[in-house]
Design a protein around this motif. Structure first.
Motif, PDB file in Angstrom:
ATOM      1  N   PHE A 138       0.930  -1.297  -0.080  1.00  0.00           N
ATOM      2  CA  PHE A 138      -0.110  -0.093  -0.131  1.00  0.00           C
ATOM      3  C   PHE A 138       0.805   1.257  -0.091  1.00  0.00           C
ATOM      4  O   PHE A 138       0.367   2.552  -0.186  1.00  0.00           O
ATOM      5  CB  PHE A 138      -0.838  -0.062   1.136  1.00  0.00           C
ATOM      6  CG  PHE A 138      -2.091  -0.959   1.022  1.00  0.00           C
ATOM      7  CD1 PHE A 138      -3.203  -0.801   0.340  1.00  0.00           C
ATOM      8  CD2 PHE A 138      -1.920  -2.088   1.821  1.00  0.00           C
ATOM      9  CE1 PHE A 138      -4.093  -1.742   0.139  1.00  0.00           C
ATOM     10  CE2 PHE A 138      -2.874  -3.305   1.880  1.00  0.00           C
ATOM     11  CZ  PHE A 138      -4.177  -3.052   1.074  1.00  0.00           C
ATOM     12  N   SER A 143      -5.029   4.373   4.453  1.00  0.00           N
ATOM     13  CA  SER A 143      -5.057   3.541   5.750  1.00  0.00           C
ATOM     14  C   SER A 143      -6.397   3.485   6.161  1.00  0.00           C
ATOM     15  O   SER A 143      -6.924   2.775   6.903  1.00  0.00           O
ATOM     16  CB  SER A 143      -4.336   4.765   6.850  1.00  0.00           C
ATOM     17  OG  SER A 143      -4.894   5.870   6.498  1.00  0.00           O
ATOM     18  N   ARG A 146      -7.575   0.254   4.838  1.00  0.00           N
ATOM     19  CA  ARG A 146      -6.639  -0.772   5.493  1.00  0.00           C
ATOM     20  C   ARG A 146      -7.119  -0.877   7.135  1.00  0.00           C
ATOM     21  O   ARG A 146      -6.959  -2.250   7.650  1.00  0.00           O
ATOM     22  CB  ARG A 146      -5.241  -0.567   5.640  1.00  0.00           C
ATOM     23  CG  ARG A 146      -4.370  -0.608   4.515  1.00  0.00           C
ATOM     24  CD  ARG A 146      -2.932  -0.482   4.517  1.00  0.00           C
ATOM     25  NE  ARG A 146      -2.478  -1.659   5.540  1.00  0.00           N
ATOM     26  CZ  ARG A 146      -1.209  -1.530   6.057  1.00  0.00           C
ATOM     27  NH1 ARG A 146      -0.433  -0.504   5.685  1.00  0.00           N
ATOM     28  NH2 ARG A 146      -0.735  -2.589   6.904  1.00  0.00           N
ATOM     29  N   ASN A 150      -6.558  -3.946   9.897  1.00  0.00           N
ATOM     30  CA  ASN A 150      -5.231  -3.785  10.846  1.00  0.00           C
ATOM     31  C   ASN A 150      -5.884  -2.705  11.824  1.00  0.00           C
ATOM     32  O   ASN A 150      -5.351  -2.472  12.836  1.00  0.00           O
ATOM     33  CB  ASN A 150      -3.997  -3.014  10.433  1.00  0.00           C
ATOM     34  CG  ASN A 150      -4.176  -1.907   9.921  1.00  0.00           C
ATOM     35  OD1 ASN A 150      -5.322  -1.214   9.759  1.00  0.00           O
ATOM     36  ND2 ASN A 150      -3.169  -1.272   9.190  1.00  0.00           N
ATOM     37  N   CYS A 231      -4.729  -5.976   3.870  1.00  0.00           N
ATOM     38  CA  CYS A 231      -4.967  -4.578   4.653  1.00  0.00           C
ATOM     39  C   CYS A 231      -4.125  -4.983   5.959  1.00  0.00           C
ATOM     40  O   CYS A 231      -3.587  -3.946   6.509  1.00  0.00           O
ATOM     41  CB  CYS A 231      -6.339  -4.496   4.777  1.00  0.00           C
ATOM     42  SG  CYS A 231      -7.342  -3.890   3.257  1.00  0.00           S
ATOM     43  N   GLY A 234      -0.232  -5.346   5.161  1.00  0.00           N
ATOM     44  CA  GLY A 234       0.313  -4.236   4.408  1.00  0.00           C
ATOM     45  C   GLY A 234       0.902  -4.197   2.907  1.00  0.00           C
ATOM     46  O   GLY A 234       1.013  -3.382   2.052  1.00  0.00           O
TER      47      GLY A 234
END
Lengths: 328, 510
Positions: A138, A143, A146, A150, A231, A234
């Motif tokens: 990514f 974010s 993601r 995460n 996600c 990464g």
């Protein structure tokens, strides 16, 4: 029900044993990690559960996880797609994969083992070909997307521990799956197809459509799982992202009470089965005198013991039911 | 008949979970005689046979074979001692040919390699003895149940048994095969074999048995020698009350009502050269008669859409429907009770409730969701109607007797009130009591307005149940008759020699 108690018992024994053997097991950080891994693998296992319920098997999960995990950052970064477009594409692609594989099994009358074994190879090959085997990441962006992999949901008043975001996905998927299997006609019929395809056919049940539905749900969840996995970590390397995940998923389903011959299994059992797998992997890392390299051997042994115990219990129960039936 | 029995049983007892399945049963079997063992379901017949054949062990009592006390540890022991059992449920290996099945477990070999040639030569002898017109290399998996049963009998014969036990050997055979088998049984008995056989067909007992032993609730309640044998005595001893009295009750009379099911120009895959035309009226029960392999099952399967039709129209209440698969057929109100209930009728590991409600839940559902309340009351109502015993809707259907299982298959469809009810051998492997109940259920469905088409091999049963009988032979309809004109003899002749040739071949038929 008894079955779930059995696997829950095994789960408790492993948890207690590991917490005695390793001081690092029952820490907030570790538990959070376990919950995250369990949720990610649990989603794959619930998916393969549908296929196993119809007496089929899906070996392509690892390939689908890889393709979806690679394509997500690839489409975002290399192709410049928006997050919405990317997610929509990933999910539609997964559905298409499921429909195709299911169609080959249901209408082409090809064994699911073969169809999905080829799928496993094809999807991984596609992922590697499209990216020329380059790791996809990514690059520190996206974010918000993601977060589903995460992210953490903090609990008010609790410090140092938060609920990993994938747990939410797992809960929603598990509840929807349970409603589907227990409360809908198609769920009941899917079990019937696994119990006896020919009795299902003679009952006017759309056997082929239900088979296709099972493979579609499995691939959809595998694709969604791949999205969550990438996600979370990464970045993904095409040559090994999602390797063996189909086997973890199948093992969790079997541990959780699914029978490979079809017709039997529960969502709760599968989730506990996935948890057992993750705690085991975790225990092997944490327990100092167990060499990490023996991971597969330990997991293999535990599954074998679990399945054997289950088989003995089943025979015992069947014998008892039979003698009682003769008595009446 | 020798003075000493080859098989002498004294005080046989067997209990399951504390309940007597057999209670102090004495039976003598002599070489060269045919002994029929009759009794209702649960009377202990199968238990008795299984003990004799070494499948089950005795709790009490003793068995003497040729005067020596024996105790079999397993089937192999019994076979070695000369006792062979042909099971009620078929036990052939689907992946082997006829010869492979007959020789299974004792294949001729040369230096450890399978000696296929010898195996086939040996098998051919036994196939011919049971009157099967097939090559030893024929695939078992594609054969009809009737033929598979013949192979099973050939296999048992090939064991050169001194005592041959047949558990409902004729339940899936049709008229031709049955009479051939009965002749064969006689021949074997004349050659000195002791034949013990269980059957629900009292005609066969009357025809062929030298002696009949009647069991009820695990006890031997009566024994009749040949000259004492009558139908009434047998039925009386078996059930106490006579179920056959329900015979005429409810026979539907609306003969001239509209045609509900019309089949025109139907060609099945098994017999692509012949065309089937038939119609069934509202409330009418039409029986399809014929030998095994006459194409009766295929007609039913084509109407239901299981068998892909090549050509033909099926119309329901004047509207042409084309059930290309059972999903469509079932939605149109066509129901089918298949011949092999264990494979095609039931999910054996599931409960009575799940099995009985599997079609109905879809009809009652709201937006695809099962209505649990409706399901429960529906199943309760069905159980009340079909009277399964014991009344345990949550018990696995596999644990019930054949009669109860068949009633569950019926309940699955009756709950949906079908307009067409197709039945393939609805009372195969079912005792007299359950058979009468199944007939009553079928009549009730017809009375409600269903058009019933059933394929039945047993002529006696055809006459008992149907309003009209259509006789098939080699894929063609040879003729039909109203129940008033039908006789066993007429049906058999049509089935064996066909319509046009009846007059010229009447001698051959007799």
């Amino acid at each position: 029900m008894k079955k779930i108690l059995g696997i829950a018992g095994i789960f408790l024994v492993i948890v207690i044993a590991t917490s005695i053997l390793s001081p690092n097991f029952l820490t907030a950080y570790n538990i959070e990690n376990l919950l995250r891994r369990t949720s990610l693998f649990g989603i794959l296992s619930i998916g393969v559960g549908f296929v196993i319920l119809t007496a089929g098997i899906d070996l392509s999960i690892g390939g689908v996880v890889c393709l979806s995990g690679i394509l997500t950052p690839y489409l975002l970064n290399q192709m410049g797609w928006s997050a919405t477009e990317t997610v929509a594409f990933i999910l539609l692609m997964s559905i298409a994969i499921g429909v195709m594989q299911g169609g080959l099994v249901a209408y082409g009358r090809i064994q699911s083992f073969l169809v999905t074994l080829c799928g496993l190879l094809i999807f991984r090959g596609l992922a590697r070909g499209v990216t020329m085997d380059q790791t996809q990441g990514f690059q520190g962006k996206f974010s918000e997307l993601r977060w589903i992999g995460n992210g953490r949901v903090s609990i008010p008043g609790v410090e140092g521990f938060a609920i990993p975001a994938p747990v939410l996905s797992l809960i929603v998927i598990a509840i929807l799956s349970m409603i589907f299997l227990n409360c809908t006609v198609w769920g009941r019929w899917m079990k019937a197809v696994g119990r006896s395809p020919s009795a299902a056919r003679y009952s006017g049940i759309p056997v082929a459509r239900l088979q296709i539905l099972a493979y579609t749900l499995c691939s959809l969840l595998a694709g969604f799982g791949g999205l969550l996995f990438v996600c979370d970590v990464g970045s993904a390397q095409p040559s090994d992202f999602g390797n063996f995940y189909e086997l973890y998923a199948i093992a969790a389903a079997v541990l959780g009470g699914y029978r490979l011959s079809g017709g039997e299994g529960s969502v709760v059992g599968v989730v506990i089965g996935a948890a057992v797998m993750q705690v085991l992997r975790n225990a092997i890392v944490l327990i100092s005198w167990l060499p990490d390299t023996a991971e597969f051997a330990v997991i293999g042994l535990v599954i074998l013991i679990g399945v054997l115990a289950d088989e003995f219990l089943r025979r015992y129960a069947a014998n008892r039911a039979r003698t009682q039936a003769k008595g009446t | 008949m020798d003075a000493a029995p080859i098989l002498r049983c004294r005080g046989l007892g067997k209990r399951f979970a504390g309940v007597h399945a057999l209670r102090s049963v004495d039976i003598d079997i002599y070489s060269g005689e045919v002994v029929a063992v009759v009794g209702a379901n649960g009377a202990g017949k199968s238990t008795l046979m299984k003990i004799l054949a070494g499948v089950l062990t005795l709790d009490s009592g003793e068995v003497f074979l040729s005067g020596q006390s024996v105790r079999f540890a397993g089937v192999r022991d019994a076979v070695r001692a000369g006792i062979a059992l042909v099971h009620q449920e078929l036990n052939l290996a689907d992946n082997l040919d006829i010869a492979g099945n007959i020789a299974l477990g004792r294949e001729p070999n040369r230096f450890g390699f399978l000696d296929r040639k010898t195996m086939h030569t040996q098998a051919r002898e036994w196939i011919e003895r049971v009157g099967l017109d097939l090559s030893p290399a024929s695939d078992v998996s594609t054969m009809s149940i009737g033929r598979r049963q013949m192979v099973e009998i050939a296999k048992a014969l090939s064991l050169r048994a001194k005592v041959l036990i047949l558990d409902e050997p004729t339940s899936s055979l049709s008229m031709g095969e049955t009479s051939r088998l009965l002749t064969l049984i006689r021949t074997l008995a004349n050659q000195g074999v002791a034949v013990v056989y269980i059957t629900h067909r009292l005609n066969e007992v009357l025809d062929c048995a030298d002696r009949a032993v009647v069991l009820r609730d695990g006890e031997r309640v009566a024994e009749f020698s040949r000259d004492q044998l009558t139908r009434e005595r047998l039925v009386g001893a078996m059930v106490g009350t006579i179920h056959e009295s329900q015979r005429v009750e409810l026979r539907s009379t609306n003969e001239k009502s509209q045609a509900r099911l019309v089949v025109r120009g139907l060609q099945t895959q098994a017999h692509p050269k012949s065309t089937i035309n038939l119609s069934v009226h509202k409330g009418e029960i039409v029986g399809l008669a014929g030998l095994v392999g006459a194409g009766r099952t295929e007609v039913l399967q084509s109407i239901f859409g299981v068998d892909r039709r090549i050509v033909g129209d099926v119309s329901l209440d004047g509207q042409i429907i084309a059930p290309s698969d059972p999903v469509v057929a079932s939605r149109c109100g066509i129901a089918m009770v298949p011949e092999d209930r264990q494979r095609d009728g039931l999910m054996l590991e599931d409960s009575v409730r799940i099995n009985a409600s599997v079609v109905k839940i879809a009809r009652d559902s709201i937006a695809g969701f099962i209505r649990r309340g409706a399901e429960r009351t529906g199943v309760a109502r069905m159980i009340d109607l079909i009277k399964i015993h014991p009344v345990l809707p949550e018990r696995q259907v596999a644990l019930f007797s054949g009669g109860n299982q068949q009633k569950v298959v019926l309940a699955k469809w009756l709950s949906t009130e079908p307009s067409v009810l197709l039945l393939d051998e609805p009372s195969r492997g079912v005792d007299v009591g359950a058979r009468a109940e199944i007939h009553a259920l079928i009549r009730k469905a017809a009375h409600r307005g269903a058009a019933v088409l059933c394929s039945i091999s047993d002529t006696e049963e055809l006459l008992l149940l149907c309003d009209r009988i259509v006789v098939m032979r080699e894929g063609r309809i040879e003729g039909e008759m109203n129940i008033a004109d039908a006789t066993e003899d007429a049906i058999t002749r049509l089935a064996v020699v066909g319509g046009e040739d009846v007059a010229s071949h009447s001698e051959a038929a007799a």
